[in-house]
Design a protein around this motif. Structure first.
Motif, short mmCIF file in Angstrom:
data_model
loop_
_atom_site.label_atom_id
_atom_site.label_comp_id
_atom_site.label_asym_id
_atom_site.label_seq_id
_atom_site.Cartn_x
_atom_site.Cartn_y
_atom_site.Cartn_z
N ASP A 75 45.13 21.73 4.03
CA ASP A 75 45.92 20.56 4.45
C ASP A 75 46.69 20.83 5.73
N LYS A 76 47.30 22.05 5.84
CA LYS A 76 48.09 22.39 7.03
C LYS A 76 47.20 22.54 8.27
N ILE A 77 46.01 23.12 8.10
CA ILE A 77 45.09 23.30 9.24
C ILE A 77 44.62 21.93 9.76
N ILE A 78 44.27 21.04 8.84
CA ILE A 78 43.81 19.70 9.24
C ILE A 78 44.96 18.91 9.87
N ALA A 79 46.19 19.07 9.34
CA ALA A 79 47.36 18.38 9.90
C ALA A 79 47.65 18.87 11.32
N ALA A 80 47.32 20.12 11.63
CA ALA A 80 47.53 20.66 12.98
C ALA A 80 46.41 20.28 13.94
N GLY A 81 45.39 19.54 13.44
CA GLY A 81 44.30 19.11 14.30
C GLY A 81 43.07 19.98 14.23
N GLY A 82 43.07 20.94 13.34
CA GLY A 82 41.93 21.85 13.21
C GLY A 82 40.95 21.38 12.15
N SER A 83 39.96 22.23 11.86
CA SER A 83 38.99 21.91 10.81
C SER A 83 38.67 23.15 10.01
N VAL A 84 38.17 22.91 8.78
CA VAL A 84 37.88 24.02 7.86
C VAL A 84 36.41 23.94 7.47
N GLU A 85 35.69 25.06 7.63
CA GLU A 85 34.30 25.17 7.19
C GLU A 85 34.20 26.34 6.23
N GLU A 86 33.86 26.07 4.98
CA GLU A 86 33.77 27.17 3.99
C GLU A 86 32.33 27.52 3.75
N VAL A 94 38.44 27.02 11.26
CA VAL A 94 38.49 28.17 10.34
C VAL A 94 37.19 28.19 9.55
N ARG A 95 36.44 29.30 9.69
CA ARG A 95 35.15 29.44 9.03
C ARG A 95 35.15 30.74 8.23
N VAL A 143 37.12 29.49 17.15
CA VAL A 143 36.50 29.54 15.83
C VAL A 143 36.94 30.84 15.16
N VAL A 144 37.71 30.71 14.08
CA VAL A 144 38.21 31.88 13.36
C VAL A 144 37.25 32.18 12.23
N ASP A 145 36.45 33.25 12.40
CA ASP A 145 35.53 33.67 11.35
C ASP A 145 35.75 35.15 11.05
N TYR A 146 34.86 35.73 10.26
CA TYR A 146 35.02 37.13 9.84
C TYR A 146 35.10 38.06 11.05
N GLU A 147 34.21 37.88 12.02
CA GLU A 147 34.17 38.75 13.20
C GLU A 147 35.47 38.66 14.01
N ALA A 148 36.01 37.44 14.14
CA ALA A 148 37.25 37.25 14.89
C ALA A 148 38.42 37.93 14.19
N LEU A 149 38.43 37.88 12.85
CA LEU A 149 39.51 38.51 12.09
C LEU A 149 39.41 40.02 12.16
N VAL A 150 38.19 40.56 12.19
CA VAL A 150 38.01 42.01 12.33
C VAL A 150 38.49 42.46 13.71
N ALA A 151 38.13 41.67 14.75
CA ALA A 151 38.53 42.01 16.11
C ALA A 151 40.05 41.96 16.27
N ALA A 152 40.71 41.05 15.53
CA ALA A 152 42.17 40.94 15.60
C ALA A 152 42.86 42.02 14.77
N GLY A 153 42.08 42.72 13.92
CA GLY A 153 42.64 43.80 13.12
C GLY A 153 43.20 43.37 11.78
N TYR A 154 42.93 42.13 11.36
CA TYR A 154 43.45 41.65 10.08
C TYR A 154 42.55 42.03 8.91
N VAL A 155 41.25 42.22 9.18
CA VAL A 155 40.30 42.55 8.11
C VAL A 155 39.68 43.89 8.46
N LYS A 156 39.68 44.82 7.49
CA LYS A 156 39.13 46.16 7.74
C LYS A 156 37.84 46.41 6.98
N LYS A 157 37.77 45.96 5.72
CA LYS A 157 36.57 46.24 4.93
C LYS A 157 35.78 44.96 4.68
N ALA A 158 34.49 45.13 4.48
CA ALA A 158 33.62 43.99 4.25
C ALA A 158 33.95 43.34 2.91
#
Length: 145
Positions: free
Chosen positions: A134-145, A123-124, A91-106
């Motif tokens: 479209d690309k995420i769903i084509a790869a078998g994933g799902s999107v939650e906004e 992807v959340r 599950v890719v959310d805000y916390e996961a992106l911060v841990a990966a170093g892609y997001v620095k500020k809130a």
């Protein structure tokens, strides 16, 4: 040999401070180089920033262009190919992106359709572009906004 006890500035490097208001023989006595009367002659005088003595200030002389939207929301942009570092089924959310170093500020995060994704991810985030969705769903994933 140069040591701490014989350090000295080179000749002419240091200039004595000008002592004003010390009598007519000094060359700057009486008014102490402030002239006669006026705001600058008074003690405590300080002009506001940008004041040019009554002349039209520079920030008013220059032409104004454009518009600054004070309500604009600035998103942190993430490309699809950056999401490939996550394992499949994550599950890719805000916390996961911060841990990966892609997001620095809130703030809001938006996923863009730059690159390709080859894993099924959930992807959340705040926003996802239509192409990325479209690309995420084509790869078998799902999107939650």
């Amino acid at each position: 040999m140069l040591t701490l006890n014989n350090l000295a500035p080179s000749e002419g490097a240091r200039k004595a401070k000008k002592r004003v208001g010390r009598g007519p023989g000094s060359g700057s006595g009486k008014t102490a180089a402030r002239g006669h009367k006026g705001a600058r002659a008074r003690s405590g005088y300080s002009a506001r920033a940008g004041f040019e003595g009554g002349q039209m200030p520079l920030h008013r002389r220059l032409p104004k262009r454009g518009f600054n939207n004070i309500f604009k929301k600035i998103c942190t942009l993430i490309s699809l190919d950056q999401l490939n570092v996550f394992d499949a089924g994550t599950v890719v959310d805000y916390e996961a992106l911060v841990a990966a170093g892609y997001v620095k500020k809130a703030g809001p995060v938006k996923v863009l359709a730059n690159g390709e994704i080859g894993k099924a991810l959930t992807v959340r985030v705040d926003r996802v572009s239509q192409g990325a969705k479209d690309k995420i769903i084509a790869a078998g994933g799902s999107v939650e906004e």
